[in-house]
Every structure is written in structure tokens, then in C-alpha cells.
Motif scaffolding. Structure first.
Motif, PDB file in Angstrom:
ATOM      1  N   LYS A  12       0.840  -1.205   0.000  1.00  0.00           N
ATOM      2  CA  LYS A  12       0.000   0.000   0.000  1.00  0.00           C
ATOM      3  C   LYS A  12       0.872   1.251   0.000  1.00  0.00           C
ATOM      4  N   GLN A  15       2.315   1.770  -3.453  1.00  0.00           N
ATOM      5  CA  GLN A  15       1.314   2.302  -4.385  1.00  0.00           C
ATOM      6  C   GLN A  15       1.059   3.796  -4.147  1.00  0.00           C
ATOM      7  N   ILE A  16       1.046   4.207  -2.881  1.00  0.00           N
ATOM      8  CA  ILE A  16       0.878   5.633  -2.566  1.00  0.00           C
ATOM      9  C   ILE A  16       2.062   6.426  -3.129  1.00  0.00           C
ATOM     10  N   SER A  19       1.624   6.932  -6.755  1.00  0.00           N
ATOM     11  CA  SER A  19       0.583   7.943  -6.998  1.00  0.00           C
ATOM     12  C   SER A  19       1.101   9.347  -6.744  1.00  0.00           C
ATOM     13  N   ILE A  96      -8.178  11.254  -1.688  1.00  0.00           N
ATOM     14  CA  ILE A  96      -7.744   9.882  -1.982  1.00  0.00           C
ATOM     15  C   ILE A  96      -6.397   9.593  -1.321  1.00  0.00           C
ATOM     16  N   ASN A  99      -6.619   9.722   2.627  1.00  0.00           N
ATOM     17  CA  ASN A  99      -7.245   8.500   3.156  1.00  0.00           C
ATOM     18  C   ASN A  99      -6.284   7.316   3.083  1.00  0.00           C
ATOM     19  N   SER A 100      -5.553   7.221   1.990  1.00  0.00           N
ATOM     20  CA  SER A 100      -4.593   6.127   1.835  1.00  0.00           C
ATOM     21  C   SER A 100      -3.467   6.229   2.863  1.00  0.00           C
ATOM     22  N   GLU A 103      -4.710   5.086   6.182  1.00  0.00           N
ATOM     23  CA  GLU A 103      -4.789   3.620   6.241  1.00  0.00           C
ATOM     24  C   GLU A 103      -3.419   3.028   6.523  1.00  0.00           C
TER      25      GLU A 103
END
Length: 125
Positions: A12, A15-16, A19, A96, A99-100, A103
Motif C-alpha cells: 500500500k 502504491q501511494i 501515486s 484519496i 485516506n490512503s 490507512e
């Protein structure tokens, strides 16, 4: 030692980071050596410290690197807020990513707790 690529929190965080690299490519050119660089470095530090900690021999070392990763997640969150407030991110992009990040922070806090309890339960030699 543990394979960091098997950890959901690492995936995760990775991936962030991808992004953030994509959205920050559209930041103003005058930010290349300041905010863009700082945001990217903070974001990439999250999965990098998870990976480094997984290469250590003790649970205490792993917990320490996970804690550093958590600090980088907080730093990333601040740079996202700054980017939004400077209108470099849309509200949707910010929501987005924010929030990521939250998490990942929750996942790190949970993992740190598990690693520390595992470390504490081991007998000393």
C-alpha cells in the motif's frame, strides 16, 4: 528477517508513493527542488524503511524502522495538506491520498504493536 514484499502495508505504501510521483509531476516547476522533492522523499521513505527493517535481525530493529516509517507517513500527510492548500492538488486527489496515508498509518501502528509484543515475549539470553 522477513520478505517486505509480502507485507500489505509495504504494498500500500509503495502504491501511494507511485501515486504521489504521478500527481506531483504536475506541480509548478519552481517547486521541483522544494515541495515536490520533499513530498516524494517523505512518501518513498515509508516503504523504504519498511523494507530496511525487514532486513534486520531483531524484532526490536524492525519495530524501530517501522516507527521511522510512521514518522515519514506523518510527514507525507503534512506535505499533502500543504500541496492542497497551495492548490497544487485537487480536493479529490487530496482526499484519496490522505485516506490512503491514514490507512497506512493505522496498519503501521498495528504492525508496530504486534512486532513489539513479539519482541517483548522472547526470553533474553
Amino acid at each position: 528477517m522477513q520478505n517486505f514484499k509480502e507485507l500489505k502495508v509495504w504494498e500500500k505504501a509503495h502504491q501511494i508513493t507511485l501515486s504521489i510521483y504521478r500527481v506531483s509531476a504536475n506541480f509548478p516547476k519552481e517547486e521541483v527542488y522544494s515541495l515536490t522533492n520533499q513530498l516524494r522523499r517523505a512518501a518513498s521513505s515509508i516503504p523504504a524503511n519498511i523494507a530496511e527493517g525487514c532486513g534486520k535481525n531483531t524484532q526490536a530493529d524492525l519495530a524501530n524502522f517501522l516507527n521511522i516509517s510512521l514518522g515519514s507517513a506523518n510527514e507525507t500527510e503534512y506535505f499533502l495538506i500543504l500541496s492542497k492548500d497551495l492548490d497544487y492538488l485537487t480536493q479529490e486527489q487530496f482526499s484519496i491520498l490522505s485516506n490512503s496515508i491514514n490507512e497506512v498509518k493505522a496498519m503501521l501502528i498495528s504492525l508496530i504493536g504486534r512486532v513489539r509484543s513479539k519482541s517483548a515475549s522472547k526470553p533474553t539470553t
